[in-house]
Design a protein around this motif. Structure first.
Motif, mmCIF file in Angstrom:
data_model
loop_
_atom_site.group_PDB
_atom_site.id
_atom_site.type_symbol
_atom_site.label_atom_id
_atom_site.label_comp_id
_atom_site.label_asym_id
_atom_site.label_seq_id
_atom_site.Cartn_x
_atom_site.Cartn_y
_atom_site.Cartn_z
ATOM 1 N N VAL A 63 0.846 -1.195 0.000
ATOM 2 C CA VAL A 63 0.000 0.000 0.000
ATOM 3 C C VAL A 63 0.883 1.247 0.000
ATOM 4 C CG1 VAL A 63 -1.672 1.342 1.339
ATOM 5 C CG2 VAL A 63 -1.965 -1.135 1.096
ATOM 6 N N ASP A 64 1.939 1.219 0.788
ATOM 7 C CA ASP A 64 2.866 2.359 0.813
ATOM 8 C C ASP A 64 3.490 2.598 -0.560
ATOM 9 O OD1 ASP A 64 2.392 2.717 3.503
ATOM 10 O OD2 ASP A 64 4.148 1.568 4.149
ATOM 11 N N GLU A 65 3.623 1.533 -1.352
ATOM 12 C CA GLU A 65 4.209 1.651 -2.682
ATOM 13 C C GLU A 65 3.214 2.174 -3.707
ATOM 14 O OE1 GLU A 65 7.257 1.309 -3.571
ATOM 15 O OE2 GLU A 65 8.131 0.406 -1.777
ATOM 16 N N GLY A 66 1.928 2.245 -3.334
ATOM 17 C CA GLY A 66 0.938 2.791 -4.261
ATOM 18 C C GLY A 66 -0.335 1.980 -4.405
ATOM 19 N N GLY A 67 -0.389 0.779 -3.806
ATOM 20 C CA GLY A 67 -1.610 -0.009 -3.864
ATOM 21 C C GLY A 67 -2.722 0.630 -3.044
ATOM 22 N N PHE A 68 -3.960 0.219 -3.305
ATOM 23 C CA PHE A 68 -5.113 0.756 -2.584
ATOM 24 C C PHE A 68 -5.572 -0.279 -1.565
ATOM 25 C CE2 PHE A 68 -9.671 1.546 -1.994
ATOM 26 C CZ PHE A 68 -9.655 2.892 -1.674
ATOM 27 N N GLY A 69 -5.421 0.043 -0.282
ATOM 28 C CA GLY A 69 -5.784 -0.900 0.763
ATOM 29 C C GLY A 69 -7.282 -0.946 1.015
ATOM 30 N N PHE A 70 -7.791 -2.146 1.296
ATOM 31 C CA PHE A 70 -9.195 -2.291 1.694
ATOM 32 C C PHE A 70 -9.303 -3.403 2.732
ATOM 33 C CE2 PHE A 70 -8.741 -5.617 -1.353
ATOM 34 C CZ PHE A 70 -9.755 -6.543 -1.164
ATOM 35 N N ALA A 71 -10.231 -3.244 3.665
ATOM 36 C CA ALA A 71 -10.338 -4.183 4.787
ATOM 37 C C ALA A 71 -11.716 -4.817 4.903
ATOM 38 C CB ALA A 71 -9.985 -3.464 6.092
ATOM 39 N N GLU A 72 -12.615 -4.485 3.981
ATOM 40 C CA GLU A 72 -13.952 -5.081 3.971
ATOM 41 C C GLU A 72 -14.248 -5.598 2.575
ATOM 42 O OE1 GLU A 72 -16.927 -2.447 5.411
ATOM 43 O OE2 GLU A 72 -15.951 -2.116 7.350
ATOM 44 N N ILE A 73 -14.821 -6.784 2.504
ATOM 45 C CA ILE A 73 -15.109 -7.418 1.218
ATOM 46 C C ILE A 73 -16.463 -6.942 0.695
ATOM 47 C CG2 ILE A 73 -15.440 -9.616 0.015
ATOM 48 C CD1 ILE A 73 -13.781 -10.933 2.237
ATOM 49 N N PRO A 74 -16.503 -6.391 -0.512
ATOM 50 C CA PRO A 74 -17.795 -5.991 -1.091
ATOM 51 C C PRO A 74 -18.722 -7.204 -1.213
ATOM 52 C CG PRO A 74 -15.965 -5.104 -2.352
ATOM 53 C CD PRO A 74 -15.378 -6.106 -1.409
ATOM 54 N N GLU A 75 -20.003 -6.962 -1.059
ATOM 55 C CA GLU A 75 -20.958 -8.071 -1.094
ATOM 56 C C GLU A 75 -21.863 -8.042 -2.321
ATOM 57 O OE1 GLU A 75 -20.996 -10.635 0.859
ATOM 58 O OE2 GLU A 75 -19.391 -9.917 2.167
ATOM 59 N N ASP A 76 -21.700 -7.036 -3.182
ATOM 60 C CA ASP A 76 -22.546 -6.982 -4.377
ATOM 61 C C ASP A 76 -21.829 -6.205 -5.474
ATOM 62 O OD1 ASP A 76 -22.799 -4.267 -3.665
ATOM 63 O OD2 ASP A 76 -24.711 -4.613 -2.642
ATOM 64 N N THR A 77 -22.463 -6.133 -6.621
ATOM 65 C CA THR A 77 -21.869 -5.480 -7.779
ATOM 66 C C THR A 77 -21.551 -4.013 -7.506
ATOM 67 O OG1 THR A 77 -23.131 -6.941 -9.244
ATOM 68 C CG2 THR A 77 -22.172 -4.986 -10.237
ATOM 69 N N ASP A 78 -22.483 -3.309 -6.886
ATOM 70 C CA ASP A 78 -22.245 -1.900 -6.580
ATOM 71 C C ASP A 78 -21.034 -1.729 -5.676
ATOM 72 O OD1 ASP A 78 -24.411 -1.174 -8.105
ATOM 73 O OD2 ASP A 78 -25.782 -0.956 -6.408
ATOM 74 N N GLY A 79 -20.875 -2.623 -4.733
ATOM 75 C CA GLY A 79 -19.748 -2.551 -3.819
ATOM 76 C C GLY A 79 -18.421 -2.748 -4.524
ATOM 77 N N PHE A 80 -18.368 -3.717 -5.415
ATOM 78 C CA PHE A 80 -17.135 -3.949 -6.170
ATOM 79 C C PHE A 80 -16.829 -2.776 -7.092
ATOM 80 C CE2 PHE A 80 -17.442 -8.468 -5.008
ATOM 81 C CZ PHE A 80 -16.111 -8.746 -4.773
#
Length: 256
Positions: free
Chosen positions: A211-228
């Motif tokens: 993430v420090d190198e430029g990736g986008f961190g996320f800690a919750e898994i989307p549960e539907d199309t809108d979330g993704f």
């Protein structure tokens, strides 16, 4: 030589393996557009590939040696991605790759394995044969189906995985070493797809370093199309802002 090539194509077809070259219909357009000269000139595979990049795809990559928590995370992501209409693309290796693909297949979704070698052997596995027959699974490789593992081929195929997805999710990595780290760093440099890095339960410290190198961190898994879609869009914006910031920093360095 051309005759030998035709005979080999026929032999492979009889074994259930198709051969697809860069200029043929059905060759993934995303590879042509994103990779240009780095796109594989020929691919071998088994299973449905036609139109695989015309819909939504999510690439999943990560370390082989992961514990129970990350295995469940990868499976959950694969399942929810499939439920949300995404085909899951991965490398077919044990660990993160297979758990992500398994999640998609278990839900009834589509999975694509871009292998570093051993294509004939992997296609002969009973579970693979079943999913290929039901048109849920496609296994393919940029090396001859009889070829085994080499580190070089494993590294090369990483770019094909990253470039085939609407986004790429990193389940787990090791800092500064291994295919997941090097493939992700190449992606950050070349912009093949937005790079999403898991930072929730079980995430190793190396994920935070990515993430420090430029990736986008996320800690919750989307549960539907809108979330993704929202998560991927957030990663795109993050990448764009970071690129603009780095460009401005470069200009200031060149013209103080």
């Amino acid at each position: 030589r051309a005759q030998l090539a035709r005979e080999e194509i026929i032999r492979l077809r009889e074994l259930g393996i198709w051969t697809l070259v860069r200029f043929q219909s059905g060759y993934p357009m995303r590879w042509r557009e994103k990779l240009s000269a780095l796109a594989p000139p020929v691919m071998f595979g088994s299973g449905q590939i036609m139109g695989i990049d015309s819909g939504s795809t999510l690439s999943i990559v990560g370390s082989r040696d992961i514990g129970e928590v990350l295995s469940e995370i990868a499976t959950h992501i694969g399942s929810t991605a499939a439920r949300s209409g995404y085909a899951v693309v991965s490398g077919g290796a044990r660990g993160s790759d297979r758990w992500g693909m398994y999640g998609a297949l278990r839900f009834g979704g589509l999975a694509v394995g871009v292998l570093h070698g051993d294509l004939l052997r992997e296609c002969a596995r009973s579970d693979a044969k079943r999913y290929i027959a039901s048109e849920q699974l496609c296994l393919m490789s940029h090396v001859h189906p009889d070829a085994g593992f080499t580190t070089a081929n494993a590294m090369i195929r990483n770019r094909y995985i990253h470039a085939l997805g609407n986004a790429t999710i990193v389940i787990s990595t090791a800092r500064g070493t291994g295919g997941t780290w090097s493939g992700s760093m190449d992606n950050l440099k070349r912009g093949w797809s937005p790079l999403l890095v898991w930072t929730g339960d079980g995430a190793p410290e190396a994920n935070h370093a990515l993430v420090d190198e430029g990736g986008f961190g996320f800690a919750e898994i989307p549960e539907d199309t809108d979330g993704f879609e929202a998560l991927i869009e957030s990663a795109r914006i993050h990448t764009s802002k970071r690129a603009d910031s780095e460009a401005k920093a470069t200009q200031q360095t060149l013209f103080p």
